[in-house]
Design a protein around this motif. Structure first.
Motif, mmCIF file in Angstrom:
data_model
loop_
_atom_site.group_PDB
_atom_site.id
_atom_site.type_symbol
_atom_site.label_atom_id
_atom_site.label_comp_id
_atom_site.label_asym_id
_atom_site.label_seq_id
_atom_site.Cartn_x
_atom_site.Cartn_y
_atom_site.Cartn_z
ATOM 1 N N MET A 22 0.838 -1.204 0.000
ATOM 2 C CA MET A 22 0.000 0.000 0.000
ATOM 3 C C MET A 22 0.873 1.253 0.000
ATOM 4 O O MET A 22 1.883 1.325 0.697
ATOM 5 C CB MET A 22 -0.920 -0.009 1.221
ATOM 6 C CG MET A 22 -1.875 -1.199 1.251
ATOM 7 S SD MET A 22 -2.820 -1.297 2.787
ATOM 8 C CE MET A 22 -3.839 0.169 2.633
ATOM 9 N N LYS A 23 0.431 2.260 -0.787
ATOM 10 C CA LYS A 23 1.261 3.451 -0.987
ATOM 11 C C LYS A 23 0.440 4.720 -0.824
ATOM 12 O O LYS A 23 -0.775 4.732 -1.009
ATOM 13 C CB LYS A 23 1.881 3.436 -2.388
ATOM 14 C CG LYS A 23 2.627 2.162 -2.734
ATOM 15 C CD LYS A 23 3.006 2.142 -4.197
ATOM 16 C CE LYS A 23 3.627 0.817 -4.582
ATOM 17 N NZ LYS A 23 2.604 -0.271 -4.609
ATOM 18 N N VAL A 24 1.151 5.810 -0.480
ATOM 19 C CA VAL A 24 0.581 7.143 -0.465
ATOM 20 C C VAL A 24 1.379 7.991 -1.450
ATOM 21 O O VAL A 24 2.607 7.882 -1.526
ATOM 22 C CB VAL A 24 0.614 7.773 0.946
ATOM 23 C CG1 VAL A 24 2.028 7.776 1.522
ATOM 24 C CG2 VAL A 24 0.064 9.208 0.914
ATOM 25 N N LEU A 25 0.681 8.812 -2.233
ATOM 26 C CA LEU A 25 1.349 9.710 -3.178
ATOM 27 C C LEU A 25 1.370 11.099 -2.563
ATOM 28 O O LEU A 25 0.331 11.708 -2.298
ATOM 29 C CB LEU A 25 0.589 9.713 -4.512
ATOM 30 C CG LEU A 25 1.285 10.355 -5.711
ATOM 31 C CD1 LEU A 25 2.660 9.750 -5.952
ATOM 32 C CD2 LEU A 25 0.427 10.211 -6.962
ATOM 33 N N LEU A 51 -3.860 6.550 -1.114
ATOM 34 C CA LEU A 51 -3.982 7.821 -0.410
ATOM 35 C C LEU A 51 -3.222 8.890 -1.188
ATOM 36 O O LEU A 51 -2.146 8.626 -1.732
ATOM 37 C CB LEU A 51 -3.418 7.690 1.011
ATOM 38 C CG LEU A 51 -3.647 8.857 1.974
ATOM 39 C CD1 LEU A 51 -5.137 9.075 2.209
ATOM 40 C CD2 LEU A 51 -2.937 8.583 3.306
ATOM 41 N N PHE A 52 -3.799 10.096 -1.219
ATOM 42 C CA PHE A 52 -3.182 11.213 -1.932
ATOM 43 C C PHE A 52 -3.105 12.394 -0.973
ATOM 44 O O PHE A 52 -4.128 12.848 -0.460
ATOM 45 C CB PHE A 52 -4.012 11.584 -3.171
ATOM 46 C CG PHE A 52 -4.345 10.418 -4.041
ATOM 47 C CD1 PHE A 52 -5.484 9.668 -3.831
ATOM 48 C CD2 PHE A 52 -3.493 10.058 -5.068
ATOM 49 C CE1 PHE A 52 -5.782 8.576 -4.619
ATOM 50 C CE2 PHE A 52 -3.781 8.970 -5.870
ATOM 51 C CZ PHE A 52 -4.933 8.225 -5.648
ATOM 52 N N GLU A 53 -1.880 12.895 -0.739
ATOM 53 C CA GLU A 53 -1.679 13.953 0.254
ATOM 54 C C GLU A 53 -0.813 15.060 -0.316
ATOM 55 O O GLU A 53 -0.008 14.842 -1.239
ATOM 56 C CB GLU A 53 -1.004 13.391 1.508
ATOM 57 C CG GLU A 53 -1.847 12.392 2.291
ATOM 58 C CD GLU A 53 -2.884 13.046 3.174
ATOM 59 O OE1 GLU A 53 -3.459 12.346 4.017
ATOM 60 O OE2 GLU A 53 -3.124 14.276 3.004
ATOM 61 N N ALA A 68 5.672 5.915 1.013
ATOM 62 C CA ALA A 68 5.422 7.250 0.474
ATOM 63 C C ALA A 68 6.189 7.454 -0.826
ATOM 64 O O ALA A 68 7.409 7.276 -0.872
ATOM 65 C CB ALA A 68 5.813 8.321 1.491
ATOM 66 N N ILE A 69 5.452 7.797 -1.876
ATOM 67 C CA ILE A 69 6.070 8.198 -3.144
ATOM 68 C C ILE A 69 5.914 9.709 -3.251
ATOM 69 O O ILE A 69 4.796 10.226 -3.363
ATOM 70 C CB ILE A 69 5.396 7.503 -4.343
ATOM 71 C CG1 ILE A 69 5.493 5.992 -4.210
ATOM 72 C CG2 ILE A 69 6.013 7.963 -5.655
ATOM 73 C CD1 ILE A 69 4.690 5.241 -5.250
ATOM 74 N N LYS A 90 6.225 10.142 8.751
ATOM 75 C CA LYS A 90 4.898 9.595 9.032
ATOM 76 C C LYS A 90 4.665 8.265 8.319
ATOM 77 O O LYS A 90 3.653 7.610 8.552
ATOM 78 C CB LYS A 90 3.828 10.598 8.605
ATOM 79 C CG LYS A 90 3.851 11.906 9.401
ATOM 80 C CD LYS A 90 2.780 12.861 8.898
ATOM 81 C CE LYS A 90 2.722 14.118 9.774
ATOM 82 N NZ LYS A 90 3.970 14.884 9.735
ATOM 83 N N TYR A 91 5.604 7.886 7.426
ATOM 84 C CA TYR A 91 5.433 6.660 6.651
ATOM 85 C C TYR A 91 6.675 5.786 6.788
ATOM 86 O O TYR A 91 7.732 6.234 7.277
ATOM 87 C CB TYR A 91 5.157 7.008 5.186
ATOM 88 C CG TYR A 91 4.055 8.034 5.024
ATOM 89 C CD1 TYR A 91 4.349 9.351 4.686
ATOM 90 C CD2 TYR A 91 2.729 7.698 5.261
ATOM 91 C CE1 TYR A 91 3.355 10.294 4.556
ATOM 92 C CE2 TYR A 91 1.713 8.642 5.140
ATOM 93 C CZ TYR A 91 2.032 9.946 4.793
ATOM 94 O OH TYR A 91 1.052 10.883 4.682
#
Length: 506
Positions: A22-25, A51-53, A68-69, A90-91
């Motif tokens: 699982m990843k967040v961009l 997730l997109f932040e 986190a990417i 945070k990641y």
């Protein structure tokens, strides 16, 4: 050369390198817009990005189970935000990608902030100082995305074009390893022009589908807000127009308003033929399977028909409401003809028409000011008084003088309008309306890049004919110029366009 496809491939590569899980961009304001244009939410969810932040958001939760990417522009603000992020991660792990070149000192600062060693990878690609830097970054990013190391030619009469060309050349020379792509027999050409040499074309009303949507409805990250359309249904208050996912839109981007009407009619007739007749009999498994297989295609076509009928209907309403046919005829007269007596009468008549919008009225006066700024019988002051009587805001009235100061005869490096200009205006009829398509490209070099007008930075030496050309027009490029470049007479050339990135107003 397809910049959208190139960017999409880069983002796909970023996600692929991060591996499964699982990843967040993590993005900034600009890269958020970039990603939203090249990827739909459903597409990117399939790549395990859940997730997109924004990097500047202060209310993000700790989620150590996510990778986190980071896809960011290499600005001082973003680097500082990233430094603070790495000090309190945070990641679980960070893959950092910049859209352009980042300095070694900034890389060092990021490395020093990574005390917990959460960074797995860092990659960067490669007139008013900040604006020059931004344009340089944008151009070099496009060149890197397209894998082009070009020769650079710039408009000799423009100091801005020269400075930008020098700035791009410095980056290419300094970061030569990034531009070490496979050599071609004939290198590509980067042609840098100055918008001030033709301030008229962006002021003209546009009559091709994509341009009209952008001009009259507003197009932001491929989304159109139709919430103010009278009687609009809830599911059509916001629609997406993307050439990547909408075949009708892709095929009609550059067609004029009259042709769109005909094609909408054909689309409706095709839809009616494919529409299920009454209640279908589902008596067998094969009947059910055929219905299920065909239903998604029918539903998609139904959505396409509803969307484009609504959009074209609203365009037609605005054209009629704002008298744009008549306004456009006068614009063409100002841009392409040399009859001052007729022009002043027509402009004054439209300024007194209450159905002509404030913005259209101001643009007509701006066109008049640029066209007849040194005419012995100029009535510019009288037209400015007419704008005041209409109640036009002071901010809009000041735009007239600003246009002359930016693109007037004193500034232009060449004669924009001469008595020998060829004018060809196509007129068609659509539901009783006269539709006018302006097909003339005012910004023209007549096919010749002469040394007296266009200087050359020789990164390589060649005498061959260029087959790959990237055109950058400083500050903005109109949809008309985009169409003319994309559909020009040289079928062997492919072109990318810059300068405001396809915006008809800046």
């Amino acid at each position: 050369m397809n910049v959208t496809l190139a960017v999409k491939q880069y983002i796909s590569k970023m996600i692929e390198i991060s591996g499964p899980g699982m990843k967040v961009l993590l993005m900034d304001k600009e890269t958020t817009s970039i990603v939203s244009v090249v990827y739909t939410q459903s597409e990117i969810l399939q790549k395990e990005v859940y997730l997109f932040e924004r990097i500047d958001s202060q209310n993000r939760d700790n989620m150590k189970h996510l990778k986190a990417i980071c896809f960011l522009r290499p600005t001082k603000e973003n680097v500082e935000h990233l430094i603070q992020e790495l000090r309190r991660p945070k990641y679980s792990v960070y893959f950092i990608y910049f859209s352009n070149v980042i300095s070694k000192s900034e890389i060092k600062a990021l490395a020093e902030a990574d005390e917990q060693e959460v960074v797995a990878e860092v990659q960067g690609r490669s007139w008013e100082p900040s604006m020059l830097a931004r344009c340089t970054q944008g151009l070099t990013s496009v060149l890197l995305a397209l894998k082009k190391c070009p020769m650079i030619r710039y408009q000799l009469s423009s100091d801005m074009s020269k400075r930008l060309a020098e700035s791009v050349k410095q980056i290419i020379t300094k970061e030569y390893e990034l531009f070490d792509f496979r050599k071609t027999e004939v290198p590509p050409l980067l042609l840098i022009l100055d918008r001030s040499d033709d301030a008229i074309t962006p002021l003209l009303n546009q009559w091709t589908y994509q341009a009209m949507v952008h001009e009259l409805l507003g197009l932001n990250n491929n989304r159109i807000d139709l919430s103010r359309v009278p009687g609009i249904s809830k599911d059509l208050r916001e629609v997406v127009l993307s050439a990547e996912n909408d075949e009708f839109y892709a095929n009609n981007l550059y067609l004029n308003f009259g042709e769109i009407g005909t094609n909408i009619k054909n689309l409706m007739e095709d839809f009616q033929k494919k529409k299920p007749k009454g209640q279908q009999k589902l008596e067998s498994i094969s009947d059910m399977k055929a219905f299920v297989d065909n239903y998604p295609q029918f539903k998609k076509m139904s959505g396409t028909v509803s969307k484009h009928v609504t959009v074209v209907g609203e365009l037609s309403r605005l054209v009629s409401e704002r008298q744009l046919m008549e306004v456009s005829e006068v614009e063409q007269e100002l841009a392409c003809q040399n009859d001052h007596s007729s022009a002043q009468q027509n402009v004054r008549r439209l300024l007194q028409n209450p159905r002509v919008s404030e913005l259209d009225a101001v643009r007509l006066v701006m066109l008049y000011a640029l066209r007849y700024e040194r005419h012995s019988s100029s009535i510019l002051s009288s037209l400015m008084d007419e704008l005041s009587r209409r109640g036009v805001s002071e901010r809009h009235r000041r735009m007239v003088q600003a246009a002359v100061e930016y693109g007037g005869k004193r500034i232009r490096g060449s004669d924009l309008i001469t008595p020998t200009d060829a004018v060809s205006i196509t007129k068609q009829f659509f539901k009783g309306l006269k539709v006018q398509t302006n097909r003339q490209n005012l910004f023209s070099t007549n096919g010749l890049l002469t040394p007296s007008s266009f200087s050359l930075f020789m990164i390589f030496s060649t005498s061959a004919v260029f087959t790959s050309i990237c055109i950058f027009l400083s500050l903005s490029i109109s949809f008309l110029e985009e169409v003319m470049s994309a559909t020009g007479p040289s079928s062997s050339s492919s072109r990318a366009h810059g300068g405001g990135f396809h915006s008809s107003r800046r």
